[in-house]
Each structure stands twice: as C-alpha cells, then as structure tokens.
Design a protein around this motif. Structure first.
Motif, short mmCIF file in Angstrom:
data_model
loop_
_atom_site.label_atom_id
_atom_site.label_comp_id
_atom_site.label_asym_id
_atom_site.label_seq_id
_atom_site.Cartn_x
_atom_site.Cartn_y
_atom_site.Cartn_z
N ARG A 8 -5.64 17.45 -41.68
CA ARG A 8 -5.17 18.49 -42.81
C ARG A 8 -6.49 18.50 -43.63
O ARG A 8 -6.99 19.89 -43.94
N TYR A 33 -3.86 25.87 -49.00
CA TYR A 33 -2.87 26.85 -48.34
C TYR A 33 -2.86 27.33 -47.20
O TYR A 33 -2.26 26.91 -46.15
N GLU A 79 -2.55 24.41 -44.60
CA GLU A 79 -1.00 23.94 -44.41
C GLU A 79 -0.39 25.05 -43.44
O GLU A 79 0.26 24.85 -42.62
N GLN A 80 -0.75 26.40 -44.08
CA GLN A 80 -0.06 27.41 -43.22
C GLN A 80 -0.77 27.41 -41.43
O GLN A 80 0.10 27.42 -40.69
N LEU A 86 -1.48 24.64 -39.96
CA LEU A 86 -0.84 23.67 -39.20
C LEU A 86 0.70 24.04 -38.78
O LEU A 86 1.16 23.54 -37.76
N ARG A 87 1.27 24.64 -39.79
CA ARG A 87 2.63 25.10 -39.50
C ARG A 87 2.53 26.06 -38.11
O ARG A 87 3.48 26.03 -37.60
N CYS A 88 1.72 26.85 -38.23
CA CYS A 88 1.75 27.78 -37.19
C CYS A 88 1.24 27.44 -35.69
O CYS A 88 1.59 28.00 -34.74
N THR A 89 0.12 26.34 -35.68
CA THR A 89 -0.31 26.03 -34.37
C THR A 89 -0.12 24.45 -34.13
O THR A 89 -0.77 24.35 -33.26
N ASP A 90 0.40 23.78 -34.92
CA ASP A 90 0.44 22.34 -34.63
C ASP A 90 1.78 22.17 -33.81
O ASP A 90 3.00 22.02 -34.29
N ASP A 105 3.89 18.78 -33.77
CA ASP A 105 4.16 18.25 -35.19
C ASP A 105 3.67 16.88 -35.46
O ASP A 105 4.23 16.08 -36.16
N GLY A 118 0.92 16.72 -37.26
CA GLY A 118 0.13 16.77 -38.44
C GLY A 118 -1.45 16.90 -38.30
O GLY A 118 -2.32 17.04 -39.13
N TYR A 139 -5.20 32.18 -34.67
CA TYR A 139 -4.47 32.41 -36.07
C TYR A 139 -5.48 32.73 -37.03
O TYR A 139 -5.49 33.47 -38.00
#
Length: 91
Positions: A37, A54, A57-58, A60-64, A67, A69, A82
């Motif tokens: 991160r 921000y 964080e976005q 990570l949500r879209c590409t991890d 999960d 981190g 992305y």
C-alpha cells in the motif's frame, strides 16, 4: 513595429503501458516483487495523483485478486490497465 510573441501551451502526453509498468516496478522499494500500500501511494504520488492514498486504496480494491494487500507480478498488468483508465499524463 513591435515584436511578435509566440506563446507555447504546455502539452500533456499520456503514459504508455510500458512506462507505467516501469514506474510501478521502480517503486518496489524492498525488491520483493510486490507493491505494498505504501509503495503504491508513492507510485501514485510520482504519477501526480492529488489523492495518492485514496488512489492506492482504490487500486488495491480493483486489482488485488488474492486479497493479500499487495500487488504481485500476476496482478501488475491489471494495475497498469486500471491506471491507464485514469489517464495520467507526463507533463
């Protein structure tokens, strides 16, 4: 008679996929092949993001996908896609 003054407008060029790949790889500070991160925040700051926390964080949500981190080599291409969608430019 006055001089003619030419005014140049600054131009912006979009990053290419290869350039973004290199930006993210260069921000892997510990060399473990994963982007944390914090490393993502620094990469997005380098790209000129106003809200790098921000955006990291976005991203990570879209590409991890797994999960954990972090963004690993398998997820890096998705991260680049992305980022391309956000149209970061070289100024």
């Amino acid at each position: 008679m006055g001089r003619k003054v030419t005014v140049y407008k600054p131009t912006s060029v979009l990053y290419t996929k290869d350039q973004l790949m290199n930006v993210f790889k260069s921000h892997d500070a510990d060399g473990d092949g994963k982007l944390s991160r914090e490393e993502l925040k620094k990469a997005f700051k380098y790209l000129g993001s106003r809200w790098c926390s921000y955006r990291a964080e976005q991203a990570l949500r879209c590409t991890d996908a797994n999960d954990d981190g972090c963004i690993d080599e398998k997820e890096l291409e998705k991260l680049v896609d992305y980022t391309l969608e956000r149209r970061y430019t070289i100024v």
